[in-house]
Motif scaffolding. Structure first.
Motif, PDB file in Angstrom:
ATOM      1  N   ILE A 318     -15.941 -31.502 -29.418  1.00 47.39           N
ATOM      2  CA  ILE A 318     -16.513 -30.754 -30.524  1.00 47.39           C
ATOM      3  C   ILE A 318     -15.586 -30.922 -31.715  1.00 47.39           C
ATOM      4  O   ILE A 318     -14.385 -31.136 -31.543  1.00 47.39           O
ATOM      5  CB  ILE A 318     -16.671 -29.259 -30.150  1.00 47.39           C
ATOM      6  N   LYS A 319     -16.161 -30.837 -32.899  1.00 49.22           N
ATOM      7  CA  LYS A 319     -15.300 -30.965 -34.076  1.00 49.22           C
ATOM      8  C   LYS A 319     -14.614 -29.636 -34.357  1.00 49.22           C
ATOM      9  O   LYS A 319     -15.264 -28.609 -34.508  1.00 49.22           O
ATOM     10  CB  LYS A 319     -16.127 -31.405 -35.285  1.00 49.22           C
ATOM     11  N   HIS A 320     -13.306 -29.677 -34.410  1.00 51.90           N
ATOM     12  CA  HIS A 320     -12.545 -28.467 -34.725  1.00 51.90           C
ATOM     13  C   HIS A 320     -12.502 -28.304 -36.235  1.00 51.90           C
ATOM     14  O   HIS A 320     -12.080 -29.205 -36.951  1.00 51.90           O
ATOM     15  CB  HIS A 320     -11.142 -28.565 -34.146  1.00 51.90           C
ATOM     16  N   ARG A 321     -12.937 -27.132 -36.678  1.00 54.38           N
ATOM     17  CA  ARG A 321     -13.090 -26.962 -38.123  1.00 54.38           C
ATOM     18  C   ARG A 321     -11.769 -26.997 -38.865  1.00 54.38           C
ATOM     19  O   ARG A 321     -11.641 -27.596 -39.922  1.00 54.38           O
ATOM     20  CB  ARG A 321     -13.797 -25.626 -38.410  1.00 54.38           C
ATOM     21  N   LYS A 322     -10.804 -26.337 -38.299  1.00 57.72           N
ATOM     22  CA  LYS A 322      -9.521 -26.259 -39.007  1.00 57.72           C
ATOM     23  C   LYS A 322      -8.765 -27.579 -38.903  1.00 57.72           C
ATOM     24  O   LYS A 322      -8.187 -28.048 -39.876  1.00 57.72           O
ATOM     25  CB  LYS A 322      -8.682 -25.136 -38.426  1.00 57.72           C
ATOM     26  N   LEU A 323      -8.761 -28.159 -37.725  1.00 57.14           N
ATOM     27  CA  LEU A 323      -7.999 -29.404 -37.538  1.00 57.14           C
ATOM     28  C   LEU A 323      -8.770 -30.617 -38.051  1.00 57.14           C
ATOM     29  O   LEU A 323      -8.224 -31.708 -38.163  1.00 57.14           O
ATOM     30  CB  LEU A 323      -7.645 -29.597 -36.070  1.00 57.14           C
ATOM     31  N   GLN A 324     -10.058 -30.409 -38.323  1.00 54.94           N
ATOM     32  CA  GLN A 324     -10.886 -31.501 -38.840  1.00 54.94           C
ATOM     33  C   GLN A 324     -10.847 -32.744 -37.962  1.00 54.94           C
ATOM     34  O   GLN A 324     -10.654 -33.856 -38.437  1.00 54.94           O
ATOM     35  CB  GLN A 324     -10.449 -31.870 -40.271  1.00 54.94           C
ATOM     36  N   LYS A 325     -10.987 -32.523 -36.655  1.00 61.81           N
ATOM     37  CA  LYS A 325     -11.086 -33.679 -35.774  1.00 61.81           C
ATOM     38  C   LYS A 325     -11.784 -33.281 -34.486  1.00 61.81           C
ATOM     39  O   LYS A 325     -11.924 -32.089 -34.191  1.00 61.81           O
ATOM     40  CB  LYS A 325      -9.692 -34.249 -35.492  1.00 61.81           C
ATOM     41  N   GLU A 326     -12.191 -34.286 -33.734  1.00 65.54           N
ATOM     42  CA  GLU A 326     -12.855 -34.040 -32.459  1.00 65.54           C
ATOM     43  C   GLU A 326     -11.818 -33.641 -31.416  1.00 65.54           C
ATOM     44  O   GLU A 326     -10.790 -34.309 -31.275  1.00 65.54           O
ATOM     45  CB  GLU A 326     -13.553 -35.319 -31.978  1.00 65.54           C
ATOM     46  N   ILE A 327     -12.115 -32.583 -30.710  1.00 61.60           N
ATOM     47  CA  ILE A 327     -11.249 -32.212 -29.599  1.00 61.60           C
ATOM     48  C   ILE A 327     -12.131 -31.872 -28.400  1.00 61.60           C
ATOM     49  O   ILE A 327     -13.320 -31.627 -28.548  1.00 61.60           O
ATOM     50  CB  ILE A 327     -10.367 -30.980 -29.930  1.00 61.60           C
ATOM     51  N   SER A 328     -11.553 -31.875 -27.216  1.00 57.69           N
ATOM     52  CA  SER A 328     -12.333 -31.508 -26.043  1.00 57.69           C
ATOM     53  C   SER A 328     -12.348 -29.984 -25.913  1.00 57.69           C
ATOM     54  O   SER A 328     -11.483 -29.299 -26.461  1.00 57.69           O
ATOM     55  CB  SER A 328     -11.722 -32.127 -24.790  1.00 57.69           C
ATOM     56  N   TYR A 329     -13.341 -29.477 -25.179  1.00 60.00           N
ATOM     57  CA  TYR A 329     -13.385 -28.033 -24.926  1.00 60.00           C
ATOM     58  C   TYR A 329     -12.092 -27.598 -24.249  1.00 60.00           C
ATOM     59  O   TYR A 329     -11.548 -26.549 -24.524  1.00 60.00           O
ATOM     60  CB  TYR A 329     -14.566 -27.685 -24.010  1.00 60.00           C
ATOM     61  N   ARG A 330     -11.628 -28.431 -23.358  1.00 61.71           N
ATOM     62  CA  ARG A 330     -10.417 -28.084 -22.642  1.00 61.71           C
ATOM     63  C   ARG A 330      -9.230 -27.898 -23.599  1.00 61.71           C
ATOM     64  O   ARG A 330      -8.394 -27.026 -23.413  1.00 61.71           O
ATOM     65  CB  ARG A 330     -10.098 -29.195 -21.640  1.00 61.71           C
ATOM     66  N   ARG A 331      -9.210 -28.727 -24.617  1.00 60.22           N
ATOM     67  CA  ARG A 331      -8.122 -28.665 -25.585  1.00 60.22           C
ATOM     68  C   ARG A 331      -8.076 -27.319 -26.302  1.00 60.22           C
ATOM     69  O   ARG A 331      -7.026 -26.871 -26.755  1.00 60.22           O
ATOM     70  CB  ARG A 331      -8.292 -29.807 -26.600  1.00 60.22           C
ATOM     71  N   ILE A 332      -9.248 -26.676 -26.415  1.00 58.24           N
ATOM     72  CA  ILE A 332      -9.292 -25.381 -27.085  1.00 58.24           C
ATOM     73  C   ILE A 332      -8.350 -24.394 -26.382  1.00 58.24           C
ATOM     74  O   ILE A 332      -7.721 -23.558 -27.008  1.00 58.24           O
ATOM     75  CB  ILE A 332     -10.743 -24.824 -27.107  1.00 58.24           C
ATOM     76  N   ILE A 333      -8.245 -24.537 -25.074  1.00 57.72           N
ATOM     77  CA  ILE A 333      -7.355 -23.641 -24.325  1.00 57.72           C
ATOM     78  C   ILE A 333      -5.897 -23.902 -24.716  1.00 57.72           C
ATOM     79  O   ILE A 333      -5.117 -22.982 -24.920  1.00 57.72           O
ATOM     80  CB  ILE A 333      -7.546 -23.830 -22.807  1.00 57.72           C
ATOM     81  N   ARG A 334      -5.547 -25.173 -24.821  1.00 58.66           N
ATOM     82  CA  ARG A 334      -4.174 -25.494 -25.203  1.00 58.66           C
ATOM     83  C   ARG A 334      -3.878 -24.965 -26.611  1.00 58.66           C
ATOM     84  O   ARG A 334      -2.819 -24.413 -26.879  1.00 58.66           O
ATOM     85  CB  ARG A 334      -3.956 -27.007 -25.171  1.00 58.66           C
ATOM     86  N   LEU A 335      -4.848 -25.130 -27.494  1.00 58.91           N
ATOM     87  CA  LEU A 335      -4.640 -24.647 -28.863  1.00 58.91           C
ATOM     88  C   LEU A 335      -4.412 -23.143 -28.867  1.00 58.91           C
ATOM     89  O   LEU A 335      -3.628 -22.616 -29.662  1.00 58.91           O
ATOM     90  CB  LEU A 335      -5.839 -25.010 -29.745  1.00 58.91           C
ATOM     91  N   GLU A 336      -5.084 -22.461 -27.933  1.00 56.53           N
ATOM     92  CA  GLU A 336      -4.892 -21.014 -27.825  1.00 56.53           C
ATOM     93  C   GLU A 336      -3.434 -20.717 -27.460  1.00 56.53           C
ATOM     94  O   GLU A 336      -2.833 -19.785 -27.995  1.00 56.53           O
ATOM     95  CB  GLU A 336      -5.850 -20.471 -26.757  1.00 56.53           C
ATOM     96  N   CYS A 337      -2.892 -21.519 -26.576  1.00 64.91           N
ATOM     97  CA  CYS A 337      -1.472 -21.355 -26.200  1.00 64.91           C
ATOM     98  C   CYS A 337      -0.579 -21.576 -27.421  1.00 64.91           C
ATOM     99  O   CYS A 337       0.377 -20.842 -27.642  1.00 64.91           O
ATOM    100  CB  CYS A 337      -1.079 -22.337 -25.096  1.00 64.91           C
ATOM    101  N   TYR A 338      -0.897 -22.589 -28.207  1.00 58.32           N
ATOM    102  CA  TYR A 338      -0.081 -22.866 -29.389  1.00 58.32           C
ATOM    103  C   TYR A 338      -0.153 -21.702 -30.387  1.00 58.32           C
ATOM    104  O   TYR A 338       0.837 -21.327 -31.005  1.00 58.32           O
ATOM    105  CB  TYR A 338      -0.518 -24.174 -30.072  1.00 58.32           C
ATOM    106  N   LYS A 339      -1.349 -21.145 -30.529  1.00 61.29           N
ATOM    107  CA  LYS A 339      -1.481 -20.018 -31.453  1.00 61.29           C
ATOM    108  C   LYS A 339      -0.651 -18.832 -30.974  1.00 61.29           C
ATOM    109  O   LYS A 339      -0.035 -18.123 -31.764  1.00 61.29           O
ATOM    110  CB  LYS A 339      -2.959 -19.604 -31.579  1.00 61.29           C
ATOM    111  N   LEU A 340      -0.651 -18.647 -29.673  1.00 60.42           N
ATOM    112  CA  LEU A 340       0.129 -17.548 -29.119  1.00 60.42           C
ATOM    113  C   LEU A 340       1.631 -17.797 -29.336  1.00 60.42           C
ATOM    114  O   LEU A 340       2.379 -16.883 -29.690  1.00 60.42           O
ATOM    115  CB  LEU A 340      -0.191 -17.398 -27.627  1.00 60.42           C
ATOM    116  N   ILE A 341       2.056 -19.028 -29.142  1.00 62.59           N
ATOM    117  CA  ILE A 341       3.459 -19.368 -29.382  1.00 62.59           C
ATOM    118  C   ILE A 341       3.836 -19.043 -30.825  1.00 62.59           C
ATOM    119  O   ILE A 341       4.857 -18.434 -31.107  1.00 62.59           O
ATOM    120  CB  ILE A 341       3.721 -20.866 -29.082  1.00 62.59           C
ATOM    121  N   LYS A 342       2.959 -19.429 -31.751  1.00 57.89           N
ATOM    122  CA  LYS A 342       3.261 -19.180 -33.166  1.00 57.89           C
ATOM    123  C   LYS A 342       3.376 -17.687 -33.450  1.00 57.89           C
ATOM    124  O   LYS A 342       4.196 -17.256 -34.252  1.00 57.89           O
ATOM    125  CB  LYS A 342       2.185 -19.803 -34.057  1.00 57.89           C
TER     126      LYS A 342
END
Ligand code: SF4
Lengths: 357, 163
Positions: A318-342
């Motif tokens: 799916i296209k990630h709106r903020k990152l402006q690129k295609e990512i997998s659904y699974r990647r959304i979980i990793r991004l959630e981890c990164y947001k939590l780290i931040k």
């Protein structure tokens, strides 16, 4: 891309140099290679696994993200060492589809300063509440998003949606974890009443009890929730987050309670949506459940079918709106981890994932 | 505290990157770009036989007879960061009494090389940078970058920074 390997046929896992050999037990009916490929490795693109003429499957190590052992399998400590060295977690489910545990290799991504911050955010009740609220807020949003999706497709769920959104209004003012958990419980109760409308007569959710599930639908929900939990855990493993320090759940609720926290946000998307889809398409039917002494279990054929759909889902892009690129659904979980780290390092305030499509 | 060549490099590239890296926070990209990057890096290990590493100082190729530190570059574009990284190694070798070395940037593709010397002014500048790096590393929070820069696209922290 690395993938998850799901093992459904009893057999032996062996390390052979830089690969993993999978050899089914002798007492398993002989199968041709193609069948074996399908049986053993439900990862959909298992073409990467080169099959040998001798009923063996060879998996190149750089291709393995994690293993799911859904059946009886044997292996030795050498194999475990190999998985550790190659950073491959192994999730175990028993014969009835109950999650029994994860082999979580030694953590390889450590950050002292992040760990200190993670602990600080747990031990300060205001900081902890702030994060716990966000988890519930994300979960509540995604739950009602699911009902809204069906509400526009000839189902009448407006009453549930309104009630859930009403309940969610109390999230910002909740002053304790118990209160938040209570709100979430109430939202879920209403949400489950929507299942009947979405699924029609096929299933009726009487009550939701754990271990063993008291009705077929519960068996399916439990299984799918554990799939989401283990996926989240595998993603946490690839970050510096400590999986045992959580904010919504009490550390110790499960060994890796942070995975429980984050899974709350993703269960509506990865578990429930699939359940609705598969039941409505009659890919899973009443005959796929077996009643046992004290409850129902999902037969392994249906579990396989579910896992196959699940794996497909995670690979969907799916296209990630903020990152402006295609990512997998699974990647959304990793991004959630990164947001939590931040959030934890005081960089950017955490905002939970909300289904945006 | 000791400064590694990578940290010095990141100081020039992006201070936020330096902070994240120094605080052991990592991020992996999902895109093929990084996969390729990784593969390229692994292939470039043909140089590694001569690679020299201690205390985080990693040198592409160390010629002990002629006392030359070589840096091997694929393209002809030498960024400021790389130049200072090499100068930092010269400085480091001098400070630690390893010897007086000179630098050489090699461009195998272009069959070209370039000499690099450490001047007195460079030494002053490097010492100033070392202090500044310490300051950045010890900031309580990661330095903010307001909006994505051109280099962010290729940076491994892209997803973490901009999600
Ligand atoms: S993504 Fe951009 S802002 Fe973030 S660390 Fe890399 S270069 Fe710096």
């Amino acid at each position: 891309m690395k993938r998850m390997y799901y093992i459904f046929t009893p057999g032996k896992l062996k390390r052979k140099e830089n690969t993993v050999f999978y050899v089914p037990f002798k007492n398993v009916e002989p199968q041709d290679d193609e069948n074996l490929q399908n049986e053993v490795l439900l990862s959909v693109d298992s073409d990467m696994a080169e099959s040998l003429p001798t009923n063996k499957i060879v998996l190149p190590v750089q291709d393995i993200d994690s293993f799911y052992i859904m059946t009886e399998a044997s292996f030795n400590t050498k194999f475990l060492d190999f998985c550790s060295a190659n950073k491959i977690p192994i999730h175990f489910f028993n014969y009835y589809g109950f999650y029994s545990g994860t082999y979580y290799p030694k953590e390889y991504l450590l950050s002292g300063s992040l760990l200190v911050n993670q602990v600080k955010h747990y031990s300060s009740i205001s900081k902890r509440l702030e994060i716990a609220r966000k988890f519930i807020e994300g979960a509540a949003f995604n739950l009602s998003k699911n009902l809204k999706y069906y509400n526009t497709r000839n189902k009448d769920l407006q009453a549930q949606i309104d009630t859930m959104e009403g309940l969610a209004m109390d999230i910002p003012s909740a002053t304790s974890i118990e209160q938040l958990m209570g709100i979430e419980g109430n939202i879920r109760k209403v949400y489950y009443t929507g299942f009947e409308e979405i699924l029609g007569k096929e299933f009726e959710l009487i009550s939701r009890k754990y271990n063993p599930p008291s009705n077929p639908l519960n068996a399916l929900i439990s299984f799918s929730n554990m799939m989401v939990y283990t996926t989240v855990l595998s993603e946490i493993y690839r970050t510096q987050l400590n999986p045992t320090i959580s904010f919504l759940h009490e550390p110790g609720d499960r060994r890796f309670s942070l995975a429980l926290d984050i899974a709350e946000i993703f269960k509506p998307l990865f578990a429930d949506r699939l359940i609705f889809k598969m039941i409505n398409n009659r890919q899973i039917q009443t005959k796929d459940f077996e009643s046992r002494l004290n409850g129902y279990y999902l037969k392994d054929t249906a579990r396989k079918a579910f896992v196959q759909e699940y794996d497909e889902k995670l690979k969907t892009t799916i296209k990630h709106r903020k990152l402006q690129k295609e990512i997998s659904y699974r990647r959304i979980i990793r991004l959630e981890c990164y947001k939590l780290i931040k959030h934890l390092i005081g960089d950017t305030e955490y905002e939970p994932f909300k289904i945006w499509w | 505290m000791h400064i590694t060549g990578t940290q010095l490099n990141y100081f020039f590239v992006c201070k936020r990157k330096l902070w994240l890296f120094a605080n052991h926070i990592q991020c992996e990209q999902e895109s093929d770009l990084v996969l390729q990057g990784k593969i390229m890096h692994e292939n470039s290990y043909s140089y590694e036989k001569k690679e020299y590493e201690f205390e985080g100082i990693k040198v592409d190729w160390l010629d002990l007879n002629n006392k030359v530190i070589h840096e091997v570059k694929k393209s002809d574009k030498v960024e400021e960061a790389h130049l200072w990284q090499l100068k930092y190694y010269l400085y480091y070798f001098r400070k630690n009494n390893i010897g007086e070395f000179t630098g050489e940037i090699n461009y195998p593709k272009l069959r070209k090389k370039e000499q690099v010397m450490l001047t007195d002014d460079d030494v002053v500048y490097i010492e100033k940078i070392i202090d500044e790096i310490e300051v950045v590393k010890n900031l309580p929070f990661a330095p903010k970058v307001e909006k994505p820069m051109k280099i962010c696209k290729k940076c491994s922290y892209n997803d973490l920074c901009w999600v």
